[in-house]
Write a protein that holds these residues in place. Sequence first.
Motif, PDB file in Angstrom:
ATOM      1  N   ASP A   1     -14.765  -0.029   0.835  1.00  0.00           N
ATOM      2  CA  ASP A   1     -13.461  -1.235   0.208  1.00  0.00           C
ATOM      3  C   ASP A   1     -14.818  -2.561   0.298  1.00  0.00           C
ATOM      4  OD1 ASP A   1     -11.637   0.434   0.495  1.00  0.00           O
ATOM      5  OD2 ASP A   1     -11.030  -0.736   1.979  1.00  0.00           O
TER       6      ASP A   1
ATOM      7  N   LYS B   1       0.589  -1.477  -0.146  1.00  0.00           N
ATOM      8  CA  LYS B   1       0.448  -0.043  -0.305  1.00  0.00           C
ATOM      9  C   LYS B   1       0.385   1.228   0.157  1.00  0.00           C
ATOM     10  CE  LYS B   1      -4.318  -1.289   2.035  1.00  0.00           C
ATOM     11  NZ  LYS B   1      -5.090  -1.720   3.301  1.00  0.00           N
TER      12      LYS B   1
ATOM     13  N   GLU C   1     -14.860  -2.442   5.019  1.00  0.00           N
ATOM     14  CA  GLU C   1     -14.974  -1.300   5.308  1.00  0.00           C
ATOM     15  C   GLU C   1     -15.023  -0.179   5.114  1.00  0.00           C
ATOM     16  OE1 GLU C   1     -10.722  -0.548   7.240  1.00  0.00           O
ATOM     17  OE2 GLU C   1     -10.010  -1.543   5.101  1.00  0.00           O
TER      18      GLU C   1
HETATM   19 MG   LIG Z   1      -8.766  -1.883   4.076  1.00  0.00          MG
END
Ligand SMILES: [Mg+2]
Length: 397
Positions: free
Chosen positions: A318, A271, A332
Amino acid sequence: MSSRRRTTIAVIFGGRSVEHDVSIVTGHQIMKAFPSENDDIVPVYISRDGRWFTGEALSDLDNFRDDDIQRHDGVRSCLLSPDTRHHGLIVDPLAGRFSKSEVRRIDVAFPALHGSHGEDGSIQGLFELADIPYVGYATLGSALANDKIMTKAVLRQAGIPVLDDSWCTRDTWFDRPDAVIEELLARFELPLYVKPATLGSSIGIGRADTEALLRASIDIAANFDRRILIEPAVTKGIEINCSVMGLGDQYEASPLEQPVSWDEFLSYEDKYLRGSEGMKSAERQVPAPISAALTRRIQETSIAAFKAVDGRGIARIDYLVRPDQNELFLNEINTMPGSLAFYLWREDGVTSTDLVQKLVQLARAAHAEKRRNTYDYKTNLVEIASQQGLKGAKGAK
Ligand SMILES: [Mg+2]
Ligand SMILES: Nc1ncnc2c1ncn2[C@@H]1O[C@H](COP(=O)(O)OP(=O)(O)O)[C@@H](O)[C@H]1O
């Protein structure tokens, strides 16, 4: 140039959270997005151990290469006063004999904090006490969305599709691990996902394909939180994210992204460490390559979810999706999405400047809306109590 008064916006970043470093990047992205001729941007940095600083040097990302921000010229300690009369920061609150502390008025607070003590309602509570307009979710929505167990409970109640789950405290886990495992295996099939209730950025999350891994994953998650969520894994699915912006009865959903390909899950490194600006260089497809009907369904679900947790400002929501089965699960709600999900709104022609300005406008609107509530309700209770003594007044409630 318009003649409006300049707005002083405090961008607050860092924080006592495992997502401290991500927040420094988000904070600088936000500061860079404001056109300097319009507004005064006051950087406020909260260190890993929870100390507050302000000063020009905090606007330079290079100064954060080590943890010693205080050594830079002009960095001063500060705190956000809960006293409504200050309406802002007290700089050098513990000034000595030869210097004075000063009050720096703030028009709008823009928290760029991720995770604990920032995205969880705690700092929002401070803004509420100070009566300062602030960007993003209020206390309840922040606290709810920050907690994966509570988010799912509320969304399930609102009819939004979420995965079934179970949770336990770490005390239960350490006292009776065999009973916990037995119960989980009776109820769910492996693989399972194990998550600390309140962290982000994939920290402390594990996928367990075997019982041994399940035990190890719960052990790890228990280091990070008092409550641990366990849910079935969505296999052969894809991840889809959608951003929502709005307030009150007006919401917009962004185009969708697909962050990575099948069956992988995004680690912290994926990420944040692959490129210099958030996830820029990680694999991402915008708009996501799914049908128009599924896209619309995800956008509608996102708006419904945003409302269900009393959302305001912005969020990135998400999903875990199996497009071939037309099946989706909301995973989430991030109330302070990395990079403010700018890359999604850009698809709709929204620039990063438009985005931060819109969020400031929503912050002001939310504050004005709250002003409609009455907080001052005069009674003669004190007068009665002082006449009758406190004993008599006690029965009034
Ligand atoms: Mg996440
Ligand atoms: N139930 C699940 N099934 C499949 N993959 C999952 C599941 N839960 C999480 N993941 C994967 O793990 C990643 C991190 O989990 P997530 O719940 O989003 O936590 P975080 O708050 O750390 O982002 C997700 O992006 C996804 O790739």
